[in-house]
Design a protein around this motif. Sequence first.
Motif, PDB file in Angstrom:
ATOM      1  N   LEU A 196      45.319  37.988  50.347  1.00  0.00           N
ATOM      2  CA  LEU A 196      46.090  37.793  49.350  1.00  0.00           C
ATOM      3  C   LEU A 196      47.042  36.808  49.515  1.00  0.00           C
ATOM      4  O   LEU A 196      47.198  36.049  48.494  1.00  0.00           O
ATOM      5  N   VAL A 203      53.203  41.164  44.421  1.00  0.00           N
ATOM      6  CA  VAL A 203      52.539  42.423  44.551  1.00  0.00           C
ATOM      7  C   VAL A 203      53.243  43.603  45.729  1.00  0.00           C
ATOM      8  O   VAL A 203      53.569  44.663  45.570  1.00  0.00           O
ATOM      9  N   ARG A 223      46.749  45.247  46.751  1.00  0.00           N
ATOM     10  CA  ARG A 223      46.220  44.690  45.534  1.00  0.00           C
ATOM     11  C   ARG A 223      45.162  45.159  45.102  1.00  0.00           C
ATOM     12  O   ARG A 223      44.078  44.723  45.471  1.00  0.00           O
ATOM     13  N   PRO A 224      44.984  46.156  44.240  1.00  0.00           N
ATOM     14  CA  PRO A 224      46.241  47.023  44.038  1.00  0.00           C
ATOM     15  C   PRO A 224      46.739  47.975  44.897  1.00  0.00           C
ATOM     16  O   PRO A 224      46.308  48.155  46.047  1.00  0.00           O
ATOM     17  N   LEU A 281      47.874  46.006  38.390  1.00  0.00           N
ATOM     18  CA  LEU A 281      49.359  45.773  38.766  1.00  0.00           C
ATOM     19  C   LEU A 281      50.233  46.707  38.275  1.00  0.00           C
ATOM     20  O   LEU A 281      50.290  47.318  37.038  1.00  0.00           O
ATOM     21  N   LEU A 321      44.101  43.409  37.046  1.00  0.00           N
ATOM     22  CA  LEU A 321      44.264  42.489  38.203  1.00  0.00           C
ATOM     23  C   LEU A 321      44.065  41.259  37.905  1.00  0.00           C
ATOM     24  O   LEU A 321      44.525  40.044  38.571  1.00  0.00           O
TER      25      LEU A 321
END
Length: 437
Positions: free
Chosen positions: A13, A24, A90-91, A118, A220
Amino acid sequence: MTTKKSERGLCELYQDDPAHADWVVFGRVGHRDRRGFLKGAGLATMGTIVGASIPFSRTMPTGLIPEALAQDKKGFVIEGKEGMTVHNDRPINAETPAHLLDPDLTPIKHFFVRNNGLVPDKAAKPDAWEIAIDGEVNTPFKITLADLKKQFTNITIQSQLECAGNGRAGFNPPARGNQWTVGAVGNARWTGVRLADVLKKAGLKSSAVYTGNEGADPHLSRDPKRLSISRGVPIKKALDPDTLIVWEMNGEPLPLIHGGPVRVLAPGWPGSCSQKWLTRIRLRDKEHDGPGMTGVSYRVPAFPVAPSTKVANSDMKVIESMPVKSVITFPRSGTKVSATAPLTVRGHAWAGDRAVREMHVSVDFGATWQKADLKPAANNHAWQRWSAEIRLPQKGYYEVWARATDAQGMSQPVVIPGWNPRGYLNNSCHRISVTAA
Ligand SMILES: Nc1nc2c(c(=O)[nH]1)N[C@H]1C(S)=C(S)[C@@H](COP(=O)(O)O)O[C@H]1N2
Ligand SMILES: [Mo]
């Protein structure tokens, strides 16, 4: 920018989109505060994560992945959720280690988190939050949270909430998704109104057979036209007096990460039926078909299949009430005890829409079982406390196994139950190890 929904690791990420990674990890506030460098709450959180204050934070660039984290994800902590096992950022997905589930009411700081998308912005004025009731009703309407609180009888109940994928890590071959062990479950006190009362005001048409929930969490992909998840329940469950729209958890305003300001609570069913950040309940004239309702999502084969079987979508059925299950919350697995002294073990048991009738424990790998003391639930759908006094005959390694039996006589299996494509409903017995000296 990815458009495909996927669940990825922290390092990946940060490589792809460092600024978004910050968002996030630290949430929007943290991200705004950073403005290029670590400040304020974000800095404090980062300090917690790396285990020390950061003297050169002024020159630490946004999105730089701390080396302490790059090594492994063990130090990764969600703000306000210390001690949790984080599966994904994420998530955000985090489960509760079994020993932290010991209290009758799971504290918010230790309540598992399961997000498909999110986390939306925190509502500036929670009472102005609007929920739409529409679809197969005579009088569609929108209602603010303030009016919801005023117009309908307020109800407080205890209820457990469990992710249908809790226990997924036990399946072999492994199923895709968060590798939950035992802690994607918790029991909280919830305050809200009965969904049935709200639906009565709208007037259900005879064509209304299912609900379809929508929430405010961005997908997302950040595509505003896509919903992260949209599930529902058959009308019978929607009208159950314990199915609520709630705004309080353990006496506090529902925290943002748990769907605040307002969510659905559909007790005893897969956690996914309890829509967070609720914006709309649409009454459907057929089984709801939103994201998370179709294909293999929250469904299991209608008949047992061999591991790895490719099951046709038409052979998959929606999961309704969750199966009987229990957890050992004391002692903590790995504890060293004295061989001669009696040892009290305890935990909780629950069974979807049903009550738990009996609880047993074994210290000899299931050869013999001893009946445990089992308390009634605070109310339907709350988990039940059990405890047992055991004796370990001599020094050595033991396992304590716990097995609940529900009101219909269904018990937890000792081995992993029926394999299914997405790894749902693993209700096998929880085991802990204890070493006696
Ligand atoms: N809007 C929305 N609601 C949601 C989800 C989500 O991703 N978005 N996840 C669902 C799933 S799969 C579960 S198990 C529960 C988890 O609730 P918690 O995070 O408060 O523990 O929320 C459900 N409600
Ligand atoms: Mo879930």
